[in-house]
Design a protein around this motif. Structure first.
Motif, PDB file in Angstrom:
ATOM      1  N   VAL A 185      10.721  12.440  21.929  1.00 18.79           N
ATOM      2  CA  VAL A 185      10.391  11.826  20.638  1.00 18.79           C
ATOM      3  C   VAL A 185       9.678  12.834  19.747  1.00 18.79           C
ATOM      4  O   VAL A 185       9.994  12.978  18.558  1.00 18.79           O
ATOM      5  CB  VAL A 185       9.512  10.565  20.835  1.00 18.79           C
ATOM      6  CG1 VAL A 185       9.026  10.042  19.485  1.00 18.79           C
ATOM      7  CG2 VAL A 185      10.272   9.490  21.592  1.00 18.79           C
ATOM      8  N   LYS A 189      12.149  15.461  18.446  1.00 22.00           N
ATOM      9  CA  LYS A 189      13.057  14.941  17.412  1.00 22.00           C
ATOM     10  C   LYS A 189      12.328  14.714  16.090  1.00 22.00           C
ATOM     11  O   LYS A 189      12.883  14.958  15.012  1.00 22.00           O
ATOM     12  CB  LYS A 189      13.698  13.629  17.875  1.00 22.00           C
ATOM     13  CG  LYS A 189      14.763  13.111  16.917  1.00 22.00           C
ATOM     14  CD  LYS A 189      15.551  11.976  17.536  1.00 22.00           C
ATOM     15  CE  LYS A 189      16.702  11.549  16.624  1.00 22.00           C
ATOM     16  NZ  LYS A 189      17.681  12.620  16.399  1.00 22.00           N
ATOM     17  N   LYS A 239       8.600   9.034  10.420  1.00 24.82           N
ATOM     18  CA  LYS A 239       9.427   9.965  11.197  1.00 24.82           C
ATOM     19  C   LYS A 239       9.366   9.653  12.688  1.00 24.82           C
ATOM     20  O   LYS A 239      10.390   9.661  13.380  1.00 24.82           O
ATOM     21  CB  LYS A 239       8.971  11.416  10.949  1.00 24.82           C
ATOM     22  CG  LYS A 239       9.405  11.987   9.612  1.00 24.82           C
ATOM     23  CD  LYS A 239       9.309  13.505   9.576  1.00 24.82           C
ATOM     24  CE  LYS A 239       7.895  13.984   9.859  1.00 24.82           C
ATOM     25  NZ  LYS A 239       7.796  15.468   9.767  1.00 24.82           N
ATOM     26  N   ASN A 242       8.484   6.774  14.144  1.00 25.72           N
ATOM     27  CA  ASN A 242       9.098   5.475  14.430  1.00 25.72           C
ATOM     28  C   ASN A 242      10.615   5.553  14.401  1.00 25.72           C
ATOM     29  O   ASN A 242      11.301   4.894  15.192  1.00 25.72           O
ATOM     30  CB  ASN A 242       8.603   4.419  13.434  1.00 25.72           C
ATOM     31  CG  ASN A 242       7.217   3.909  13.776  1.00 25.72           C
ATOM     32  OD1 ASN A 242       6.875   3.788  14.953  1.00 25.72           O
ATOM     33  ND2 ASN A 242       6.411   3.612  12.775  1.00 25.72           N
ATOM     34  N   GLU A 243      11.156   6.365  13.489  1.00 23.76           N
ATOM     35  CA  GLU A 243      12.614   6.543  13.439  1.00 23.76           C
ATOM     36  C   GLU A 243      13.117   7.237  14.704  1.00 23.76           C
ATOM     37  O   GLU A 243      14.165   6.877  15.251  1.00 23.76           O
ATOM     38  CB  GLU A 243      12.991   7.348  12.200  1.00 23.76           C
ATOM     39  CG  GLU A 243      12.906   6.551  10.902  1.00 23.76           C
ATOM     40  CD  GLU A 243      13.258   7.392   9.678  1.00 23.76           C
ATOM     41  OE1 GLU A 243      13.395   8.629   9.824  1.00 23.76           O
ATOM     42  OE2 GLU A 243      13.386   6.806   8.583  1.00 23.76           O
ATOM     43  N   ALA A 244      12.370   8.237  15.170  1.00 23.72           N
ATOM     44  CA  ALA A 244      12.756   8.938  16.393  1.00 23.72           C
ATOM     45  C   ALA A 244      12.695   7.996  17.599  1.00 23.72           C
ATOM     46  O   ALA A 244      13.582   8.004  18.465  1.00 23.72           O
ATOM     47  CB  ALA A 244      11.843  10.142  16.611  1.00 23.72           C
ATOM     48  N   ARG A 268      13.050   4.813  17.574  1.00 27.13           N
ATOM     49  CA  ARG A 268      14.145   3.844  17.479  1.00 27.13           C
ATOM     50  C   ARG A 268      15.481   4.479  17.876  1.00 27.13           C
ATOM     51  O   ARG A 268      16.263   3.889  18.639  1.00 27.13           O
ATOM     52  CB  ARG A 268      14.214   3.313  16.047  1.00 27.13           C
ATOM     53  CG  ARG A 268      15.287   2.251  15.853  1.00 27.13           C
ATOM     54  CD  ARG A 268      15.163   1.596  14.503  1.00 27.13           C
ATOM     55  NE  ARG A 268      16.136   0.522  14.342  1.00 27.13           N
ATOM     56  CZ  ARG A 268      16.143  -0.344  13.353  1.00 27.13           C
ATOM     57  NH1 ARG A 268      15.216  -0.268  12.424  1.00 27.13           N
ATOM     58  NH2 ARG A 268      17.064  -1.278  13.273  1.00 27.13           N
ATOM     59  N   GLU A 269      15.746   5.656  17.374  1.00 32.02           N
ATOM     60  CA  GLU A 269      17.017   6.327  17.666  1.00 32.02           C
ATOM     61  C   GLU A 269      17.159   6.655  19.148  1.00 32.02           C
ATOM     62  O   GLU A 269      18.243   6.556  19.728  1.00 32.02           O
ATOM     63  CB  GLU A 269      17.142   7.599  16.828  1.00 32.02           C
ATOM     64  CG  GLU A 269      17.384   7.332  15.346  1.00 32.02           C
ATOM     65  CD  GLU A 269      17.467   8.614  14.545  1.00 32.02           C
ATOM     66  OE1 GLU A 269      17.759   9.668  15.140  1.00 32.02           O
ATOM     67  OE2 GLU A 269      17.220   8.568  13.321  1.00 32.02           O
ATOM     68  N   LEU A 270      16.046   7.050  19.765  1.00 34.00           N
ATOM     69  CA  LEU A 270      16.088   7.427  21.182  1.00 34.00           C
ATOM     70  C   LEU A 270      15.886   6.243  22.118  1.00 34.00           C
ATOM     71  O   LEU A 270      15.960   6.390  23.336  1.00 34.00           O
ATOM     72  CB  LEU A 270      15.012   8.488  21.457  1.00 34.00           C
ATOM     73  CG  LEU A 270      15.204   9.843  20.751  1.00 34.00           C
ATOM     74  CD1 LEU A 270      13.977  10.727  20.957  1.00 34.00           C
ATOM     75  CD2 LEU A 270      16.453  10.544  21.269  1.00 34.00           C
ATOM     76  N   LYS A 271      15.572   5.059  21.503  1.00 37.48           N
ATOM     77  CA  LYS A 271      15.279   3.865  22.307  1.00 37.48           C
ATOM     78  C   LYS A 271      14.166   4.159  23.324  1.00 37.48           C
ATOM     79  O   LYS A 271      14.242   3.784  24.501  1.00 37.48           O
ATOM     80  CB  LYS A 271      16.532   3.350  23.015  1.00 37.48           C
ATOM     81  CG  LYS A 271      17.596   2.809  22.082  1.00 37.48           C
ATOM     82  CD  LYS A 271      18.771   2.265  22.862  1.00 37.48           C
ATOM     83  CE  LYS A 271      19.751   1.466  22.058  1.00 37.48           C
ATOM     84  NZ  LYS A 271      20.054   1.811  20.738  1.00 37.48           N
ATOM     85  N   ALA A 328       9.934  -1.194  12.444  1.00 41.83           N
ATOM     86  CA  ALA A 328       9.812  -0.206  13.529  1.00 41.83           C
ATOM     87  C   ALA A 328       8.592  -0.481  14.394  1.00 41.83           C
ATOM     88  O   ALA A 328       8.643  -0.371  15.621  1.00 41.83           O
ATOM     89  CB  ALA A 328       9.746   1.201  12.953  1.00 41.83           C
ATOM     90  N   GLN A 353      18.510  -4.837  17.572  1.00 45.67           N
ATOM     91  CA  GLN A 353      17.932  -4.093  18.687  1.00 45.67           C
ATOM     92  C   GLN A 353      17.568  -5.007  19.857  1.00 45.67           C
ATOM     93  O   GLN A 353      17.352  -4.548  20.969  1.00 45.67           O
ATOM     94  CB  GLN A 353      16.678  -3.343  18.215  1.00 45.67           C
ATOM     95  CG  GLN A 353      16.939  -2.312  17.134  1.00 45.67           C
ATOM     96  CD  GLN A 353      17.811  -1.177  17.627  1.00 45.67           C
ATOM     97  OE1 GLN A 353      17.508  -0.555  18.644  1.00 45.67           O
ATOM     98  NE2 GLN A 353      18.892  -0.905  16.918  1.00 45.67           N
TER      99      GLN A 353
END
Length: 329
Positions: free
Chosen positions: A7, A10, A35, A37-39, A41-44, A111, A145
């Protein structure tokens, strides 16, 4: 499974910064927080303390997200029936359950809510009492999600089901029965909260009846408040023939006001709560089985967790007169 190091890499920040975001430290800029929180979320990404629970083949964990009404004690019956129905069905299906109140996630971003739920190994959410104004929850549903069941809110997608009675038809039926049992064509309709999904649906029901029967319909907002319904009754009831209320609590407030005014007007409610049996006068109402509604919502959650697609589940209702002897034990 992604690590906190992944995380950080990224998001382009230090591991300590990711930790601060996860623990809601205040000294992190909004840009950095977004940034991270987006990472996540994308990486779960899921924190390590929960990762072990997720990998232990534990049964699915479901959050009951409840919009607890703190304005009155009288409405507690509905929330308790919701909780009982969901918990008992969850035990039957081998699902783990936690209760989360709207106030616990108030002012959080989508997020942040997702991170909060993932940190507790939540796979599914049953939402009670969502309104049109709960935009963050709408976005949570759109994000897909989690598996979600929305009670009394018309949201359906691949991962989301709705569970409710047909509120439009129920309002039409109870008002029509009350109208045909009594004389008059001037209706005072005391509606619920403006931002409520069920408020709109029930209003459509009384409007359909008024159009079919050629009724004079006078609508005022009661906000599901016994006190406000009482005030509206004092103000408008003398010039109306029948009072139709979008909740039992408002019907009780209206009936009490009529008794103090020493005039009679037929009143009907909606919900079928136990208090209607103590109102002193028998009134028609829509009987919802809140225990069953919630039990069916948990049943639907189990189906979603097993890979089923979202759908709209419509349950039945009945029109009854609540009597004291029917509710005492």
């Amino acid at each position: 499974m992604a690590s906190i190091r992944d995380v950080a890499r990224k998001a382009g920040v230090a591991i300590s910064t990711v930790s601060k975001v996860l623990n809601h430290y205040p000294n992190v800029s909004e840009e950095t927080r977004i940034k991270v929180n987006e990472a996540i979320r994308e990486l779960k990404f899921t924190p390590n303390t929960i990762a072990s629970a997720l990998s232990s083949k534990q049964a699915g964990r479901v959050a009951l997200l409840v919009n607890l009404n703190t304005q009155t004690q009288a409405i507690d019956e509905i929330d308790m029936q919701y909780l009982s129905g969901a918990i008992n069905k969850a035990q039957e299906k081998g699902l783990d359950v936690i209760t989360v109140f709207f106030s616990m996630i108030k002012d959080r971003s989508v997020a942040e809510i997702e991170n909060y739920l993932r940190a507790q190994a939540i796979e599914g959410i049953i939402i009670y009492g969502m309104s049109r104004e709960d935009r963050v929850l709408h976005k949570l549903i759109e994000g897909q999600q989690f598996k979600i069941v929305a009670v009394d809110a018309p949201f359906v997608n691949q991962s989301t089901s709705s569970v409710a009675i047909d509120h439009e038809k129920a309002q039409y039926d109870v008002a029509r029965k009350t109208l045909h049992e009594n004389q008059g064509n001037r209706i005072l309709y005391i509606a619920g909260k403006k931002n409520g999904f069920v408020t709109t649906q029930r209003l459509e029901g009384i409007k359909r009846l008024a159009a079919q029967e050629g009724l004079s319909l006078f609508v005022r907002q009661g906000d599901f408040s016994e006190k406000k319904a009482r005030q509206l009754t004092f103000q408008y009831a003398r010039n109306r023939d029948i009072i139709v209320c979008a909740s039992d609590l408002m019907a009780i407030g209206a009936m009490r006001a009529l008794q103090e005014m020493d005039i009679f007007r037929p009143v009907c409610g909606f919900d079928g709560i136990t208090l209607m049996g103590y109102a002193g006068k028998q009134m028609n109402t829509v009987k919802q089985d809140f225990y069953r509604v919630s039990s069916e919502a948990m049943e639907e959650m189990g189906r979603l967790l097993e890979g089923g697609e979202g759908r709209a589940v419509v349950l039945d209702f009945s029109i009854v007169r609540m009597q004291y002897l029917d509710i005492i034990c």
